[in-house]
Scaffold this active site. Sequence first.
Site, PDB file in Angstrom:
ATOM      1  N   ARG A   1       0.807  -1.221   0.000  1.00  0.00           N
ATOM      2  CA  ARG A   1       0.000   0.000   0.000  1.00  0.00           C
ATOM      3  C   ARG A   1       0.842   1.274   0.000  1.00  0.00           C
ATOM      4  O   ARG A   1       0.319   2.371  -0.235  1.00  0.00           O
ATOM      5  CB  ARG A   1      -0.952  -0.013   1.197  1.00  0.00           C
ATOM      6  CG  ARG A   1      -2.173  -0.888   0.969  1.00  0.00           C
ATOM      7  CD  ARG A   1      -3.074  -0.938   2.185  1.00  0.00           C
ATOM      8  NE  ARG A   1      -2.551  -1.834   3.212  1.00  0.00           N
ATOM      9  CZ  ARG A   1      -3.137  -2.055   4.382  1.00  0.00           C
ATOM     10  NH1 ARG A   1      -4.257  -1.418   4.692  1.00  0.00           N
ATOM     11  NH2 ARG A   1      -2.620  -2.900   5.251  1.00  0.00           N
TER      12      ARG A   1
ATOM     13  N   GLY B   1       3.164 -14.724   6.122  1.00  0.00           N
ATOM     14  CA  GLY B   1       2.498 -14.497   7.391  1.00  0.00           C
ATOM     15  C   GLY B   1       3.439 -14.220   8.542  1.00  0.00           C
ATOM     16  O   GLY B   1       4.589 -14.664   8.567  1.00  0.00           O
TER      17      GLY B   1
END
Length: 460
Positions: A16, A81
């Site tokens: 992002r 993760g």
Amino acid sequence: MTVTAAIVLAAGEGTRMRSSKPKVLHTFAGKTFLERVMSSVEALGPATLAVVVRHQGERVAEAARGYDPDVTIVEQDDIPGTGRAVQCAMRQLTAGGDLDGDVLITASDMPLLDTGTLRALLDYHAASGDDATVLTTVLDDPTGYGRIIRAPDGDVLKIVEQKDANSSELAVREVNTSVYVFDAHALAAAIADLDADNAQGEFYLTDALKAAKASGKVGAFAAPDPLSVEGVNDRVQLAALARAHNLRVCEYWMHEGVTILDPSTTWIEDDVTIGRDATILPGCFLQGGTAVGEEAVVGPYTTLIDATVDAGAHVERSRVQESHIGRDANIGPWTYLRPGNELGEGSKAGAFVEMKKAHIGDGTKVPHLSYVGDADLGERTNIGGGTITANYDGVHKNHTTIGSDVHIGAGNLFVAPVEVGDHVTSGAGSVIRHDVPDDAMVYSENTQHIVQHWKPAWER
């Protein structure tokens, strides 16, 4: 309390941010996210500090080693993760035997995470006797954060990531900050059987809390200052957090006796120091280890980078880097001081003056339109406008020395290496190529030629 190991998670891509640079290497108040988090963690004195890398791993690892040569670098494999990151770290940290004590785990995208908050978390963890403690905070808008789900008695039941949360869970405003303390043995057991059965298809570290709770007790400690644990996911959040932090920095200095006319346009990094009764005018950027003395005036529209401005000096509309400006000196406007300058008490570098590795004596003035580089100027000397020290011969940088009580005429050119003595006067437009003794006058004669009617008649 003592931390056996600290694990900083720095493997994420940070998509992002829309950047070719890893998110953890973006800067906040002059330092990268990673440097700031590592510094806060290191202050706790962990026996081992590990940084987990993956995306552009070598670049992030190189930066981490630059901040701490003794850091342990852990490379996360292709399984995604935070849970997998901790599995990789623990596998490397326990290669020589089991760990005893507590393990601190923190994300690396919280640039305001401070040692005080971490120490309070550790103290709470020690006092509670929990197997695991998660650092939380309460936000008005918890969008994007994992929610802390508690039992009616207040115990932590689980952490639910936003994409996996139902409507009632999404209404919870207490959120996970991605900072944890685990008993080392409890952590090893809790991460042993993690899976990717979730919306993201990742190994969540939050699932380790479920496992820890199944065999022990999990607690939560709320950070006293939500700003200290606010994460950065995109540049909008980065700008908002930087603005909020900078306002606090400006308010701190105003409470210390510094006048800041417009905090909204004044940016001051954390390592800057400012003396009492100094004035910072609008549009200023004070960066790095800049130090501003008492009653100095900086600005408007001035950038100081690792600069020292002594008491009573005035720096206006200028850029100053790695230079020392003496007491009551006057700099600007439109002055560029490159690294390595020493300007004495009561000296002046005026409009459109550039300096580099120059030593300017007390009371010496370089008023305007001049370049002084690789030069020593004595005391009470005046440099005429348009003067240049020609220090570069195409191969080497050469030195110019000009003595004290010297008057240099306008438009002089000093072809270094050259030395000019004390009490010298030079004529305007002189090109000085050879040494000049004390008490002399020097000028170079340039014959003026006039050619009349040199253009053809039709051009007149």
